[in-house]
Each structure stands twice: as C-alpha cells, then as structure tokens.
Design an enzyme around this catalytic site. Structure first.
Site, short mmCIF file in Angstrom:
data_model
loop_
_atom_site.label_atom_id
_atom_site.label_comp_id
_atom_site.label_asym_id
_atom_site.label_seq_id
_atom_site.Cartn_x
_atom_site.Cartn_y
_atom_site.Cartn_z
N PHE A 138 0.85 -1.19 0.00
CA PHE A 138 0.00 0.00 0.00
C PHE A 138 0.88 1.24 0.00
O PHE A 138 1.72 1.41 0.87
CB PHE A 138 -0.95 0.04 1.21
CG PHE A 138 -1.85 1.24 1.16
CD1 PHE A 138 -2.94 1.27 0.28
CD2 PHE A 138 -1.60 2.36 1.93
CE1 PHE A 138 -3.75 2.39 0.19
CE2 PHE A 138 -2.42 3.49 1.84
CZ PHE A 138 -3.49 3.51 0.98
N ASP A 223 9.14 2.58 1.67
CA ASP A 223 7.98 3.34 2.12
C ASP A 223 7.84 3.09 3.63
O ASP A 223 7.33 2.05 4.04
CB ASP A 223 6.74 2.87 1.35
CG ASP A 223 5.47 3.57 1.82
OD1 ASP A 223 5.50 4.22 2.89
OD2 ASP A 223 4.43 3.43 1.14
N LYS A 252 3.00 9.38 8.45
CA LYS A 252 2.05 9.17 9.54
C LYS A 252 2.52 9.69 10.91
O LYS A 252 1.93 10.61 11.45
CB LYS A 252 1.69 7.69 9.63
CG LYS A 252 0.80 7.25 8.45
CD LYS A 252 0.17 5.91 8.68
CE LYS A 252 -0.98 5.66 7.71
NZ LYS A 252 -0.60 4.97 6.48
#
Ligand SMILES: *Cc1c(COP(=O)(O)O)cnc(C)c1O
Length: 422
Positions: A138, A223, A252
């Site tokens: 993702f 990532d 995040k």
C-alpha cells in the site's frame, strides 16, 4: 449537537468515501479518546499509526501553540527555520543527506517515484523508468501511488493506470530477480507491510534486495510512512535489517497528527531535484515542521535522536528547552513484546486464531473469518482496534501505551472470543 444529528450532517455534506463508525470524537489524551457524548475509549488505532506519542502530547501541543503565534506559513520562495531544523534532525538521525517536505504519505511516495524516474533517466539511460513493487503493498491514493500499490481493489474504476509498474510477491527474492530488467529504475516496498496485513519479510530477503539493487544500479525505495518514527521499536524500520535504502518516505507518525510528509535520500540522488523539478505549496510549512521537531526531540537520545539540537533555529529552541524526554522506543519494545506474547497466549486458547505477528507496536492477528464483527464488539466495550485485509486484526496503539492498558484489551478480546467460540 448530538451524535445522530452530527452523523446526519456528515452524510449530507461529506463525500461518502469512508465507512465510518457511528462515533464522533471530540477529545483525546494519551491512549484515551472521548466522544461527544462523553463516552471514553481506549485507543489501539492511534489515528492509524499517526499519534505515536499519544493524543495531544504536551510537547507537540506546546510546539504548535508557540509556532502558531510566531509564523504559520511562508512560501517556498523563502526559507523558514523549523523546516531547516527538521531536515537537519532527520538527516542526522538516518541514512539520509537531503529531505523534500510535503503533506502526506502518498505525496512523499509520489516524490520518491518522480525522483527515481528522473534520476534514472538522466544518469542510467532513457529507457530506465520501470518500478517493481510488491503484491499486498500500500503506497497511497494518488494515481501514481495507487499504481504502485499491488492490490487490484485500489485500481478499480481509475484505469488506465500509470505506465511502468510491475508487481511481484512480497518476501520472494527470486521473483524480484526474474522481474528486474534493463528498464528497471527502482524497487519500492514497505519494510513491513502494514495495510496488506502486517507482513514481515526475512532479513535475507531485504539484504538480498539491497545487493540486487547494488549489482543492477537500481534504486531501493522504502515506504516507511507507517513503519517510521518508532513504530517498529527502532526510529526507522530499515535499521532492523542491517541495510540502508536509497530513498525513504515518512508521514504518519512524523508530526503526531499534524499533516506532513517527507522524502529522504542521499545527495547523489537528490541532485536530480533541481529548482523547478518538484514542489509543494505547504511542504516544509513551519507549523507542521515545529510539531515534527517536537516529536523527534521527545524520543530519548539513548533511544533514537542522537544529535544535540544546535542553535540554528532560535524559534525552535524555546520549545525544545521545555521538551520532556521519554523512552519512547524502550516502551514500544517492552509493551510491544508484552502485547504480542499476550496475543499469542490467546491464540493457544482459540483455534480460529491463525497467526500472531508483528514488530514493536505494529502487530497483526490473523483470524479464520472476517474480523469486522470483533472490531465492532470491541468498540461497544470502549476499545478501538482496526482490521485490514478482511481477517487481520491490527494493533497500532500510541507507543506510550502501558501493560495495564494491554491487559484491558486482552481481557476484552478474550471475553469476545469466548462468546463466539462454537
Ligand atoms: C498510510 C500509508 C500511505 C498513504 O499515506 P497518506 O498520508 O494517506 O497519503 C502510504 N504508504 C503506507 C505504507 C501507508 O501506511
């Protein structure tokens, strides 16, 4: 307004892109949240691995307050102090030498993809544009990042996708070797797959990818939007594998809830981002940067942030002087270990628990059935958890969570599991 009225307004005015639970939150502190009715919840979601220091951490709140009164935004035609200070902190505590700031994980990955393509085109040959990514990955919801995402359900309806992406199974070095070609410019992956079900690769695989990239002149992109900033028990997850990527993305946990994204890389690759090559209006925004500085400074030096703050940022210094240091990584490792052990204990009692796996406080529990009901039942009892890929419960609490709070979760889960055992 009461919950029902608010939810009515929500569906009237907001795009229906989320299947939201019928709760309206209005307050948070540490690992706790309160809804508009005053009901208290224990939070094992942490805004999806975002509020790593807990809700409304005083260091972050103070940094935002002070910065908001001083300067909130200037254009990237100019410099600003928090942006410079944050870039320095990130570089001095990672493999990186240069940072590009943006506002989200998808944007950070977008920057990584653009940098890899431009670098390869200019330095390795005009035909090198292909990026190998992983199935079950993702990487975000922009057109380039849904293309990078190796899951069809994110592609549906948005075709044609971007050219030049190839998917291979995760944790399978042979598959990457077979897929790599003259056209490959980069391999992009999460060092632990979060959304795809908390999938942990072997050290040999990750080190094998590094060797393969070195042999072929291919860039290795990590990532770390979800795994970065302490989530896995180290400041960055790549540190677990004894190698360094060429590009890393963060978002995040970086500013504990203030929107921010960052793409980190080496000088060698960063040189390709010349003036005008890439940009973001809000990227490096002083308010978001001040929050992120406070986050990094909160991590105890022994744990992660090694370098003393220098006097380059007078506007940050006042904030930094008041910072209360915490052993964030230590707590993440201790309580993460405790949580995973307690979940494994549960597994011995219920045969519908297929697997428990994780690192630090990124932990998954795979069930033999859809986990949606368990999440709802927990919520009714005042505990927020999350599930992904249908049958995998995901536990991603603030990194300051305590063993007592874990016990509350385990007792509740145990109780719910008892009720569904057939
Ligand atoms: C959440 C996430 C993203 C997307 O971040 P946004 O801020 O929602 O754009 C990208 N990659 C990974 C690994 C993520 O977990």
């Amino acid at each position: 307004m009461k919950t029902n009225e608010l939810i009515e307004q929500s569906s009237k005015y907001l795009c229906n892109t989320y299947n939201r639970y019928p709760i309206v939150f209005s307050k948070g502190k540490g690992c706790k949240l309160w809804d508009v009715e005053g009901k208290e919840y224990l939070d094992f979601v942490a805004g999806l691995a975002v509020v790593n220091l807990g809700h409304c951490h005083p260091n972050v709140v103070n940094a935002i307050k002070e910065q908001a009164e001083r300067l909130i935004h200037v254009s990237n035609y100019y410099h600003n102090e928090p942006m410079i200070e944050l870039a320095r902190l990130l570089c001095e505590n990672s493999f990186a030498e240069k940072v590009f700031f943006c506002n989200s994980g998808a944007e950070a990955n977008e920057a990584a993809i653009k940098l890899a393509r431009k670098y390869a085109k200019e330095n390795l040959g005009p035909e090198k544009f292909e990026i190998i990514t992983m199935l079950k990955s993702f990487h975000g919801r922009t057109m380039a990042t849904i293309t990078a995402t190796g899951q069809e359900r994110f592609h549906k309806g948005f075709e044609p996708l971007l050219e030049g992406f190839k998917y291979v199974p995760y944790n399978d070095l042979e598959a990457v070797k077979n897929a790599i070609s003259e056209k490959t410019c980069a391999i992009m992956l999460e060092p632990i797959q979060g959304e795809g079900g908390v999938n942990i690769p072997s050290k040999e695989y990750v080190q094998g990818l590094r060797r393969l990239c070195d042999e072929k002149g291919t860039l290795l992109i990590f990532d770390e939007v979800q795994t970065g900033i302490g989530r896995t028990g180290k400041l960055f997850a790549y540190e677990h594998f004894g190698i360094e990527p060429d590009i890393m993305t963060l978002a995040k946990g970086l500013a504990n809830g203030v929107p921010i994204g960052a793409m980190l890389t080496k000088d060698k690759f960063a040189g390709t981002f010349v003036p005008g090559a890439h940009a973001s209006t809000f990227g490096g925004n002083p308010l978001a940067a001040a929050a992120a500085i406070a986050v990094l400074q909160t991590f105890n030096r022994e744990g992660a942030v090694k370098k003393e703050i220098k006097e380059v940022c007078p506007s940050c210094i006042s904030t930094v002087r008041n910072i209360q240091k915490e052993d964030i990584l230590r707590n993440c490792n201790i309580v993460g270990g405790y949580l995973i052990n307690r979940l494994k204990e549960l597994k011995t009692g219920f045969d519908f628990i297929k697997d428990v796996r994780g690192m630090g406080l990124l932990i998954g529990m795979e069930l033999t059935f859809d986990a949606g009901d368990i999440v709802k039942k927990c919520m009714e009892r005042g505990i927020l958890i999350n599930y992904t890929n249908g049958n995998i419960l995901r536990f991603i609490p603030p990194l300051i969570v305590t063993e007592d709070e874990v016990d509350i979760l385990i007792n509740t889960l145990s109780d719910i599991f008892m009720g569904i055992r057939k």
